[in-house]
Design an enzyme around this catalytic site. Structure first.
Site, short mmCIF file in Angstrom:
data_model
loop_
_atom_site.label_atom_id
_atom_site.label_comp_id
_atom_site.label_asym_id
_atom_site.label_seq_id
_atom_site.Cartn_x
_atom_site.Cartn_y
_atom_site.Cartn_z
N LYS A 160 42.38 77.78 -52.49
CA LYS A 160 41.74 78.33 -53.43
C LYS A 160 41.32 77.07 -54.56
O LYS A 160 40.18 77.23 -55.50
CB LYS A 160 42.94 79.39 -54.67
CG LYS A 160 41.96 80.02 -55.53
CD LYS A 160 40.72 80.76 -55.17
CE LYS A 160 40.28 81.63 -56.10
NZ LYS A 160 40.31 81.72 -57.75
N GLU A 167 33.19 75.00 -56.70
CA GLU A 167 32.85 75.92 -58.22
C GLU A 167 32.28 75.42 -58.88
O GLU A 167 31.21 75.28 -59.84
CB GLU A 167 33.42 76.86 -58.28
CG GLU A 167 32.98 78.10 -59.41
CD GLU A 167 34.16 79.34 -59.50
OE1 GLU A 167 34.33 79.27 -60.80
OE2 GLU A 167 34.51 79.69 -58.48
#
Length: 310
Positions: A160, A167
């Site tokens: 993550k 991102e």
């Protein structure tokens, strides 16, 4: 579910919609179902019990896990679904294993759209502990997939972390492209351009769709402040890249751009302005210049590969 905010609350709803019974605890008395963590564990009944912590990383998560460690029993499983540092997750896994309690670190992506669309789940932990939670993971994930057991304890939050670093880079690229389109003297229909990119383009993505939604709600982004915080994952990603000697120029630049967004009057650029004044006599006063004029004094002649003297 410990934490019934924007993520934990929606995840609880999605689990319930798909046939699971969820007991929720939150510090907000208006949303909690039980008064404290002890009551939460008791309400779950006989084991094996599963408790999912979905609260901010750092001290809130540390405190909750420490308290739950004294309430859970061997065979129970604790899930940390927040954006915790993977090294903290590895430590939690070792500590809980000493008491026979399983630990799963679940990287969760989906934001406020997860209730409707489902959540991407990157899970780390022992196979037997992941298997115990698999029905819940399947309920949370999109119908077409989105769940992966990526490795041992720590691997979920490591994955993550990298996801969030990517991102950062994607958002920065869209942001820079938007700014250049908007700055052009050709008066480009920016909203129309982005709308075209949504169909068939290699740069189409969910993030692009969200940008278009944002522009539809606030054309020109007049109501948005040009400030972007970072919650830690970008820094951790860059730190790991340095440790492992993996080049991450795009993600690193995106992180530093967020730092720059917090400076109303950049100290670094004050130094640059001072140096230009010292060696070239350039003015240090703030001057607003039209886009066509910007950079004229230091223009690069691309065809000849020459630069005008400063």
């Amino acid at each position: 579910m410990v934490g019934l905010g924007r993520m934990g609350g929606n995840m609880s709803q999605r689990l319930e919609q798909r046939g699971h019974e969820v007991v929720g605890y939150d510090r907000d008395p208006a949303t909690t179902q039980v008064p404290d963590l002890a009551a939460l564990v008791e309400a779950l009944g006989p084991g094996p019990r599963a408790v999912w912590v979905m609260i901010p990383s750092g001290s809130p998560t540390e405190d909750a896990i420490a308290e739950l460690a004294g309430l859970l029993a061997p065979g129970d499983v604790l899930v940390d679904g927040g954006n915790s540092n993977f090294r903290d997750s590895m430590r939690h896994g070792e500590q809980l294993a000493a008491d026979g309690i399983g630990f799963v670190d679940a990287g969760v992506s989906g934001g406020i759209w997860g209730l409707q669309e489902g959540y991407a789940l990157m899970v780390g932990g022992a196979p037997e502990h992941v298997a115990l939670l698999r029905p819940a993971f399947d309920a949370l994930a999109p119908d077409g997939g989105g769940f992966s057991h990526v490795g041992p304890v720590g691997a979920g939050h490591f994955t993550k972390m990298v996801h969030n670093g990517i991102e950062y880079g994607l958002m920065q690229a869209y942001a820079e492209g938007y700014e250049l389109l908007a700055a052009s003297e050709l008066e480009v229909d920016v909203r129309g351009a982005l709308g075209a990119w949504q169909q068939g383009s290699v740069v189409r993505s969910w993030l692009l769709d969200l940008l278009v939604l944002g522009l539809d709600a606030d054309p020109g982004l007049a109501e948005v402040r040009g400030y972007a915080s970072d919650s830690g994952e970008g820094r951790w990603t860059v730190n790991e890249a340095v440790r492992l000697a993996v080049p991450l120029p795009v993600i690193s630049a995106a992180l530093f751009s967020r730092f720059a967004s917090r400076q109303d009057d950049s100290p670094a650029m004050k130094v640059v302005a001072t140096l230009r004044n010292q060696f070239g006599g350039h003015s240090t006063e703030a001057v607003e210049r039209r886009p066509a004029e910007a950079g004229a004094a230091d223009a690069v002649v691309l065809g000849e590969g020459k630069m005008e003297p400063s």
